[in-house]
Scaffold this active site. Structure first.
Site, PDB file in Angstrom:
ATOM      1  N   HIS A  50       0.837  -1.191   0.000  1.00 27.62           N
ATOM      2  CA  HIS A  50       0.000   0.000   0.000  1.00 27.62           C
ATOM      3  C   HIS A  50       0.878   1.249   0.000  1.00 27.62           C
ATOM      4  O   HIS A  50       2.047   1.206   0.380  1.00 27.62           O
ATOM      5  CB  HIS A  50      -0.917  -0.009   1.217  1.00 27.62           C
ATOM      6  CG  HIS A  50      -1.998  -1.034   1.119  1.00 27.62           C
ATOM      7  ND1 HIS A  50      -2.982  -1.156   2.061  1.00 27.62           N
ATOM      8  CD2 HIS A  50      -2.254  -1.988   0.189  1.00 27.62           C
ATOM      9  CE1 HIS A  50      -3.809  -2.129   1.719  1.00 27.62           C
ATOM     10  NE2 HIS A  50      -3.376  -2.656   0.586  1.00 27.62           N
ATOM     11  N   GLU A  78       0.826   3.884   1.907  1.00 24.39           N
ATOM     12  CA  GLU A  78       1.310   4.254   3.241  1.00 24.39           C
ATOM     13  C   GLU A  78       2.495   3.381   3.644  1.00 24.39           C
ATOM     14  O   GLU A  78       3.467   3.864   4.223  1.00 24.39           O
ATOM     15  CB  GLU A  78       0.191   4.100   4.282  1.00 24.39           C
ATOM     16  CG  GLU A  78      -1.039   4.931   4.005  1.00 24.39           C
ATOM     17  CD  GLU A  78      -2.110   4.197   3.193  1.00 24.39           C
ATOM     18  OE1 GLU A  78      -3.297   4.507   3.391  1.00 24.39           O
ATOM     19  OE2 GLU A  78      -1.768   3.327   2.366  1.00 24.39           O
ATOM     20  N   CYS A  90      -6.134   1.399   5.585  1.00 22.02           N
ATOM     21  CA  CYS A  90      -6.688   0.107   5.994  1.00 22.02           C
ATOM     22  C   CYS A  90      -6.114  -0.246   7.365  1.00 22.02           C
ATOM     23  O   CYS A  90      -5.243   0.455   7.885  1.00 22.02           O
ATOM     24  CB  CYS A  90      -6.329  -0.972   4.969  1.00 22.02           C
ATOM     25  SG  CYS A  90      -4.580  -1.455   5.013  1.00 22.02           S
ATOM     26  N   CYS A 134      -2.187  -0.735   7.389  1.00 22.11           N
ATOM     27  CA  CYS A 134      -1.484   0.546   7.342  1.00 22.11           C
ATOM     28  C   CYS A 134      -1.697   1.336   8.628  1.00 22.11           C
ATOM     29  O   CYS A 134      -0.777   2.001   9.105  1.00 22.11           O
ATOM     30  CB  CYS A 134      -1.934   1.345   6.127  1.00 22.11           C
ATOM     31  SG  CYS A 134      -1.403   0.602   4.560  1.00 22.11           S
TER      32      CYS A 134
END
Length: 136
Positions: free
Chosen positions: A68, A70, A96, A99
């Site tokens: 992801h 992040e 999410c 993260c």
């Protein structure tokens, strides 16, 4: 947020283009976008594992070839020895749960995001950890 949107354009994900930028003291520390690890075939070459397995958005995050945005921003800071303690992360989407846990443990204090991403546990844990979360 314009810079975050621009970073998201580098995403190699076939499903969703996501970007993030870590800021501290009005300076950009690192950027991240969602995509596969360095040296691994992009999903445009190998196909989307999540599509192949018919996995809905928001479920089974571990069944994906990519990282992801992040995660990549935090990893870039670690790779280059940049402290992100007390930083703000700007994201195209609400983080999410995976993260969110990384954000909490990395010392990031604020999350600012543009678009929703429904993950109630992520919201709950960010709040419990005292992370300021704001939608632009």
């Amino acid at each position: 947020m314009d810079i975050v949107e621009l970073v998201s354009l580098r995403s190699t994900c076939l499903r969703r283009k996501v970007g993030s930028v870590l800021i501290k003291d009005k300076r950009i520390l690192t950027t991240g976008y969602n995509g596969v690890p360095t040296g691994v075939k992009h999903c445009s070459e190998s196909g989307c594992l999540r599509d192949q397995m018919d996995i809905p958005s928001g479920e089974r995050h571990e069944l994906c070839r990519g990282l992801h945005a992040e995660q990549n921003a935090i990893i870039q800071a670690a790779l280059h020895g940049v402290s992100i303690k007390g930083a703000t992360i700007y994201c195209t989407n609400h983080p999410c749960i995976i993260c969110a846990k990384m954000i909490i443990n990395s010392g990031i204090t604020t999350v600012i995001y543009k678009d929703e991403y429904k993950d109630d546990l992520a919201r709950e844990m960010l709040g419990e950890a005292g992370i300021e979360v704001r939608r632009l």
